[in-house]
Design a protein around this motif. Structure first.
Motif, PDB file in Angstrom:
ATOM      1  N   VAL A  54      40.957  46.576  25.254  1.00 48.53           N
ATOM      2  CA  VAL A  54      42.145  47.425  25.190  1.00 48.53           C
ATOM      3  C   VAL A  54      42.030  48.411  24.030  1.00 48.53           C
ATOM      4  O   VAL A  54      42.314  49.609  24.168  1.00 48.53           O
ATOM      5  CB  VAL A  54      43.418  46.565  25.049  1.00 48.53           C
ATOM      6  N   LYS A  55      41.592  47.923  22.856  1.00 46.76           N
ATOM      7  CA  LYS A  55      41.436  48.804  21.696  1.00 46.76           C
ATOM      8  C   LYS A  55      40.323  49.815  21.921  1.00 46.76           C
ATOM      9  O   LYS A  55      40.431  50.981  21.540  1.00 46.76           O
ATOM     10  CB  LYS A  55      41.161  47.972  20.447  1.00 46.76           C
ATOM     11  N   LEU A  56      39.247  49.376  22.528  1.00 41.82           N
ATOM     12  CA  LEU A  56      38.126  50.277  22.785  1.00 41.82           C
ATOM     13  C   LEU A  56      38.535  51.393  23.742  1.00 41.82           C
ATOM     14  O   LEU A  56      38.092  52.536  23.621  1.00 41.82           O
ATOM     15  CB  LEU A  56      36.941  49.496  23.354  1.00 41.82           C
ATOM     16  N   ALA A  57      39.430  51.068  24.680  1.00 48.83           N
ATOM     17  CA  ALA A  57      39.886  52.064  25.654  1.00 48.83           C
ATOM     18  C   ALA A  57      40.600  53.227  24.970  1.00 48.83           C
ATOM     19  O   ALA A  57      40.580  54.351  25.468  1.00 48.83           O
ATOM     20  CB  ALA A  57      40.821  51.410  26.676  1.00 48.83           C
ATOM     21  N   ARG A  58      41.208  52.984  23.808  1.00 47.83           N
ATOM     22  CA  ARG A  58      41.875  54.058  23.080  1.00 47.83           C
ATOM     23  C   ARG A  58      40.864  55.119  22.632  1.00 47.83           C
ATOM     24  O   ARG A  58      41.148  56.315  22.694  1.00 47.83           O
ATOM     25  CB  ARG A  58      42.626  53.492  21.867  1.00 47.83           C
ATOM     26  N   SER A  59      39.703  54.655  22.174  1.00 50.74           N
ATOM     27  CA  SER A  59      38.659  55.600  21.763  1.00 50.74           C
ATOM     28  C   SER A  59      38.141  56.374  22.966  1.00 50.74           C
ATOM     29  O   SER A  59      37.901  57.583  22.885  1.00 50.74           O
ATOM     30  CB  SER A  59      37.502  54.859  21.083  1.00 50.74           C
ATOM     31  N   VAL A  60      37.959  55.681  24.083  1.00 51.89           N
ATOM     32  CA  VAL A  60      37.487  56.337  25.303  1.00 51.89           C
ATOM     33  C   VAL A  60      38.494  57.400  25.736  1.00 51.89           C
ATOM     34  O   VAL A  60      38.138  58.538  26.066  1.00 51.89           O
ATOM     35  CB  VAL A  60      37.258  55.310  26.422  1.00 51.89           C
ATOM     36  N   SER A  61      39.783  57.054  25.718  1.00 58.47           N
ATOM     37  CA  SER A  61      40.839  57.998  26.077  1.00 58.47           C
ATOM     38  C   SER A  61      40.816  59.216  25.160  1.00 58.47           C
ATOM     39  O   SER A  61      40.879  60.363  25.616  1.00 58.47           O
ATOM     40  CB  SER A  61      42.207  57.301  25.980  1.00 58.47           C
ATOM     41  N   ALA A  62      40.709  58.976  23.846  1.00 62.31           N
ATOM     42  CA  ALA A  62      40.738  60.072  22.880  1.00 62.31           C
ATOM     43  C   ALA A  62      39.573  61.035  23.072  1.00 62.31           C
ATOM     44  O   ALA A  62      39.753  62.262  23.056  1.00 62.31           O
ATOM     45  CB  ALA A  62      40.727  59.510  21.457  1.00 62.31           C
ATOM     46  N   ARG A  84      38.443  49.557  33.624  1.00 58.42           N
ATOM     47  CA  ARG A  84      39.643  48.775  33.931  1.00 58.42           C
ATOM     48  C   ARG A  84      40.849  49.215  33.114  1.00 58.42           C
ATOM     49  O   ARG A  84      41.968  49.175  33.596  1.00 58.42           O
ATOM     50  CB  ARG A  84      39.378  47.288  33.682  1.00 58.42           C
ATOM     51  N   TYR A  85      40.604  49.634  31.882  1.00 56.52           N
ATOM     52  CA  TYR A  85      41.710  49.919  30.982  1.00 56.52           C
ATOM     53  C   TYR A  85      41.945  51.411  30.755  1.00 56.52           C
ATOM     54  O   TYR A  85      42.677  51.779  29.841  1.00 56.52           O
ATOM     55  CB  TYR A  85      41.503  49.208  29.638  1.00 56.52           C
ATOM     56  N   ALA A 120      44.961  55.176  28.157  1.00 51.49           N
ATOM     57  CA  ALA A 120      44.508  53.809  27.920  1.00 51.49           C
ATOM     58  C   ALA A 120      45.676  52.865  28.196  1.00 51.49           C
ATOM     59  O   ALA A 120      46.824  53.171  27.848  1.00 51.49           O
ATOM     60  CB  ALA A 120      44.032  53.656  26.478  1.00 51.49           C
ATOM     61  N   LEU A 121      45.386  51.734  28.817  1.00 51.18           N
ATOM     62  CA  LEU A 121      46.419  50.734  29.064  1.00 51.18           C
ATOM     63  C   LEU A 121      46.539  49.833  27.848  1.00 51.18           C
ATOM     64  O   LEU A 121      45.529  49.393  27.289  1.00 51.18           O
ATOM     65  CB  LEU A 121      46.075  49.898  30.296  1.00 51.18           C
ATOM     66  N   ASP A 122      47.787  49.535  27.442  1.00 47.55           N
ATOM     67  CA  ASP A 122      47.965  48.613  26.328  1.00 47.55           C
ATOM     68  C   ASP A 122      48.082  47.182  26.832  1.00 47.55           C
ATOM     69  O   ASP A 122      47.874  46.913  28.026  1.00 47.55           O
ATOM     70  CB  ASP A 122      49.177  49.009  25.473  1.00 47.55           C
ATOM     71  N   GLU A 123      48.413  46.265  25.929  1.00 43.47           N
ATOM     72  CA  GLU A 123      48.455  44.845  26.287  1.00 43.47           C
ATOM     73  C   GLU A 123      49.504  44.540  27.353  1.00 43.47           C
ATOM     74  O   GLU A 123      49.386  43.560  28.084  1.00 43.47           O
ATOM     75  CB  GLU A 123      48.741  44.000  25.024  1.00 43.47           C
ATOM     76  N   GLU A 124      50.540  45.387  27.438  1.00 47.40           N
ATOM     77  CA  GLU A 124      51.585  45.176  28.453  1.00 47.40           C
ATOM     78  C   GLU A 124      51.332  45.980  29.722  1.00 47.40           C
ATOM     79  O   GLU A 124      52.150  46.007  30.630  1.00 47.40           O
ATOM     80  CB  GLU A 124      52.960  45.569  27.872  1.00 47.40           C
ATOM     81  N   GLY A 125      50.203  46.674  29.770  1.00 49.80           N
ATOM     82  CA  GLY A 125      49.875  47.465  30.944  1.00 49.80           C
ATOM     83  C   GLY A 125      50.500  48.844  30.956  1.00 49.80           C
ATOM     84  O   GLY A 125      50.439  49.545  31.968  1.00 49.80           O
ATOM     85  N   GLN A 126      51.107  49.253  29.813  1.00 47.72           N
ATOM     86  CA  GLN A 126      51.706  50.580  29.722  1.00 47.72           C
ATOM     87  C   GLN A 126      50.621  51.618  29.427  1.00 47.72           C
ATOM     88  O   GLN A 126      49.701  51.363  28.651  1.00 47.72           O
ATOM     89  CB  GLN A 126      52.761  50.612  28.616  1.00 47.72           C
TER      90      GLN A 126
END
Length: 210
Positions: free
Chosen positions: A27-35, A72-73, A107-113
Motif C-alpha cells: 500500500v505504501k509503495l503504491a503511493r510512490s508509483v502513483s506519484a 493491485r493497489y 493508490a488504494l489505502d488500507e480501507e480501499g479508498q
C-alpha cells in the motif's frame, strides 16, 4: 552494471528517483508509483538505503509486493518495469514507472479508498482537487477558446494582488461554489493564466503576470 547503479545512487533522491530500503507494505509503495505516474515518471531503487548503502532485497515476498503495488493497489493499473541486478551478493531491483497517459493514477489505502499523489522534489504529496481536475480535463481536447464570464471575473478579483492563496481561501474570497472554483482554477492553469506551488505543505495558486 555496478557503475550504472552507482551512478544512479550518486544522484540521490529527487523528483524522478526514490530509494526504498525494504518493501514491507504494498500500500505504501503504491503511493510512490502513483506519484511518479502522475508527475514525470521515475524509478524506485529497491534494496538501497537513504544513504545510498546497498542493503539488497531480502526475499521473494518483497518482489511479490512490488508487483502488488502496481497491479493491485493502483487505479488505473500503473505501468511498471522491473529490472533485477545482483551485486556483491545482494539483489537490487529498479522499478521504472513511466508518466501515465491516463491520469490520475490513484493508490488504494488500507480501507480501499483511492487517493492520487504527485511527486515534488523527493516527496510524494497528496494531489489537490485542482490537480485531479487538470488531469481529467487533459483526457479531452481543450475545445473552444477561453472566454471570460461573470464567474471567471469573480475568481480573478479574488486572486488579484496575491502571491498565492489556498483553494479554501479562494472559495471564501470569490464566494463561488467550491466545485466551480476547482473547475475554473484547472482551466486557468491549463491556459497559462494561473500557476501553483507547494508552500508550507499546502498548495497555493496565483495569477500569472502578463
Amino acid at each position: 552494471m555496478r557503475a550504472y547503479l552507482q551512478r544512479l545512487i550518486s544522484e540521490g533522491e529527487h523528483q524522478q528517483q526514490d530509494f526504498k530500503y525494504r518493501v514491507e507494505d504494498a500500500v505504501k509503495l503504491a503511493r510512490s508509483v502513483s506519484a511518479f505516474a502522475n508527475t514525470d515518471g521515475g524509478r524506485l531503487l529497491i534494496g538501497v538505503r537513504d544513504d545510498g548503502h546497498l542493503s539488497g532485497v531480502r526475499s521473494e515476498e518483497e518482489i511479490y509486493m512490488m508487483h502488488q503495488a502496481a497491479y493491485r493497489y493502483c487505479r488505473p493499473e500503473a505501468s511498471i518495469k522491473f529490472d533485477t541486478y545482483h551485486i556483491n551478493g545482494r539483489t537490487i531491483v529498479i522499478a521504472t514507472v513511466p508518466k501515465s497517459d491516463n491520469r490520475p493514477v490513484c493508490a488504494l489505502d488500507e480501507e480501499g479508498q483511492k487517493r492520487a499523489y504527485i511527486r515534488i522534489h523527493d516527496e510524494n504529496i497528496v494531489a489537490s482537487p485542482v490537480h485531479i481536475k487538470i488531469w481529467r480535463d487533459e483526457q479531452s481536447p481543450r475545445g473552444a477558446a477561453f472566454t471570460y464570464g461573470e464567474a471567471e471575473q469573480h475568481l480573478i478579483q479574488a486572486m488579484k494582488d496575491s502571491a498565492g492563496l489556498t483553494l479554501n481561501q479562494i472559495v471564501k474570497r470569490s464566494r463561488l461554489p467550491r466545485p466551480k472554483c476547482i473547475t475554473l482554477l484547472a482551466r486557468f492553469i491549463r491556459y497559462g493564466l494561473a500557476t501553483w506551488q507547494l508552500s508550507d505543505h499546502q498548495f497555493v495558486f496565483a495569477l500569472v503576470d502578463k
